[in-house]
Design a protein around this motif. Structure first.
Motif, PDB file in Angstrom:
ATOM      1  N   ILE A  86      38.404  29.768  35.962  1.00  0.00           N
ATOM      2  CA  ILE A  86      38.611  31.065  36.610  1.00  0.00           C
ATOM      3  C   ILE A  86      38.832  30.802  38.093  1.00  0.00           C
ATOM      4  CG2 ILE A  86      37.716  33.375  37.077  1.00  0.00           C
ATOM      5  CD1 ILE A  86      35.583  32.862  34.922  1.00  0.00           C
ATOM      6  N   VAL A  87      39.951  31.263  38.622  1.00  0.00           N
ATOM      7  CA  VAL A  87      40.200  31.134  40.053  1.00  0.00           C
ATOM      8  C   VAL A  87      39.778  32.429  40.738  1.00  0.00           C
ATOM      9  CG1 VAL A  87      42.586  32.002  39.967  1.00  0.00           C
ATOM     10  CG2 VAL A  87      41.915  30.422  41.780  1.00  0.00           C
ATOM     11  N   GLY A 126      39.560  36.099  38.744  1.00  0.00           N
ATOM     12  CA  GLY A 126      38.563  37.153  38.766  1.00  0.00           C
ATOM     13  C   GLY A 126      37.585  36.993  39.908  1.00  0.00           C
ATOM     14  N   PRO A 127      36.681  37.960  40.045  1.00  0.00           N
ATOM     15  CA  PRO A 127      35.655  37.930  41.091  1.00  0.00           C
ATOM     16  C   PRO A 127      34.393  37.253  40.587  1.00  0.00           C
ATOM     17  CG  PRO A 127      35.543  40.009  39.945  1.00  0.00           C
ATOM     18  CD  PRO A 127      36.639  39.216  39.280  1.00  0.00           C
ATOM     19  N   GLY A 128      33.357  37.235  41.420  1.00  0.00           N
ATOM     20  CA  GLY A 128      32.063  36.747  40.983  1.00  0.00           C
ATOM     21  C   GLY A 128      31.612  37.481  39.732  1.00  0.00           C
ATOM     22  N   ASN A 129      30.990  36.758  38.823  1.00  0.00           N
ATOM     23  CA  ASN A 129      30.482  37.292  37.559  1.00  0.00           C
ATOM     24  C   ASN A 129      31.593  37.660  36.581  1.00  0.00           C
ATOM     25  OD1 ASN A 129      27.993  37.617  36.204  1.00  0.00           O
ATOM     26  ND2 ASN A 129      28.128  39.842  36.379  1.00  0.00           N
ATOM     27  N   ALA A 130      32.807  37.192  36.843  1.00  0.00           N
ATOM     28  CA  ALA A 130      33.886  37.419  35.885  1.00  0.00           C
ATOM     29  C   ALA A 130      33.548  36.714  34.576  1.00  0.00           C
ATOM     30  CB  ALA A 130      35.206  36.885  36.440  1.00  0.00           C
ATOM     31  N   ALA A 156      26.930  34.432  38.078  1.00  0.00           N
ATOM     32  CA  ALA A 156      26.710  35.669  38.828  1.00  0.00           C
ATOM     33  C   ALA A 156      27.388  35.687  40.188  1.00  0.00           C
ATOM     34  CB  ALA A 156      25.208  35.914  38.984  1.00  0.00           C
ATOM     35  N   ASP A 157      27.408  34.557  40.876  1.00  0.00           N
ATOM     36  CA  ASP A 157      27.959  34.550  42.239  1.00  0.00           C
ATOM     37  C   ASP A 157      29.247  33.741  42.355  1.00  0.00           C
ATOM     38  OD1 ASP A 157      26.952  32.015  41.902  1.00  0.00           O
ATOM     39  OD2 ASP A 157      25.921  31.932  43.830  1.00  0.00           O
ATOM     40  N   VAL A 165      36.004  28.271  39.158  1.00  0.00           N
ATOM     41  CA  VAL A 165      35.009  27.889  38.154  1.00  0.00           C
ATOM     42  C   VAL A 165      35.747  27.080  37.089  1.00  0.00           C
ATOM     43  CG1 VAL A 165      33.418  28.720  36.380  1.00  0.00           C
ATOM     44  CG2 VAL A 165      33.572  29.915  38.575  1.00  0.00           C
ATOM     45  N   VAL A 166      35.267  25.878  36.821  1.00  0.00           N
ATOM     46  CA  VAL A 166      35.895  24.987  35.854  1.00  0.00           C
ATOM     47  C   VAL A 166      34.856  24.639  34.791  1.00  0.00           C
ATOM     48  CG1 VAL A 166      37.098  22.790  35.530  1.00  0.00           C
ATOM     49  CG2 VAL A 166      37.354  24.039  37.682  1.00  0.00           C
ATOM     50  N   ALA A 167      35.255  24.671  33.514  1.00  0.00           N
ATOM     51  CA  ALA A 167      34.264  24.471  32.456  1.00  0.00           C
ATOM     52  C   ALA A 167      34.833  23.740  31.247  1.00  0.00           C
ATOM     53  CB  ALA A 167      33.708  25.823  32.005  1.00  0.00           C
TER      54      ALA A 167
END
Length: 200
Positions: A86-87, A126-130, A156-157, A165-167
């Protein structure tokens, strides 16, 4: 320079009861997550993403793979696998894609678990907590529907506007009580060939 990592998270869930019925073998889902600074943030439109891909993707792939293997108890235990990114809102979906859609990222995981099939994926902005959605499929058999799963979680943040966010995700087991068969029976029933499933 390598990825600037703000934090990592490990998500582990185990399903013991599904549909009101106890699972003969509990399903374990694992997500290894890293929150990193977007290496292209604040630079406007960047034409060539390769330098940052080469800098960041290998280390992220290696670290997240290690986290999954430690939680799973070894690569041989992983049955389903996938990846996601998620960027943040100031970035492009292309930035999320750049870090996970490269063999420099995925091959660490693929080789560690002895996989043959491609890594299922999701890349969003998306934003935080997406919602972080990690689709999974059997690591060796793309038609094995019991392992069509999705890990759903969030941070959450994160991501902040200038983060990604990379997973990596894994399953030990398939859906409890799976009973919809696999794609091969459908192809047989429809008279289609495995190499040409749409019959075109």
């Amino acid at each position: 320079m390598p990825a600037v990592i703000r934090k990592t998270l490990l998500h582990v869930e185990e399903t013991l009861i599904e549909g009101g019925k106890e699972a003969a073998t509990p399903l374990k889902l694992i997500a290894a997550i890293a929150v990193i600074k977007n290496p292209w943030a604040g630079r406007g439109f960047v034409e060539d993403l390769k330098p940052e891909i080469f800098d960041c993707a290998p280390g992220l792939g290696e670290m997240l793979t290690r986290m999954v293997l430690e939680a799973a108890g070894g690569g041989d235990r992983v049955e389903g696998y996938g990846k996601s990114a998620i960027v943040g809102l100031d970035g492009e979906v292309e930035h999320a894609s750049a870090l996970i859609h490269t063999l420099r990222f995925g091959n660490h995981y693929r080789e560690a678990v002895g996989a043959k099939s491609y890594l299922a994926f999701c890349n969003t902005r998306g934003p935080g907590n997406a919602p972080l959605m990690i689709p999974l499929m059997d690591k060796n058999d793309g038609g094995r529907r019991s392992h069509y799963l999705t890990i759903q979680t969030s941070v959450a943040d994160a991501p902040t506007a200038d983060e990604i966010v990379v997973a990596l995700g894994a399953s030990i087991g398939g859906r409890p009580h799976h009973r919809i068969g696999d794609g091969y029976q459908d192809l047989k029933d429809l008279g289609h060939d495995l190499d040409n499933p749409a019959a075109v």
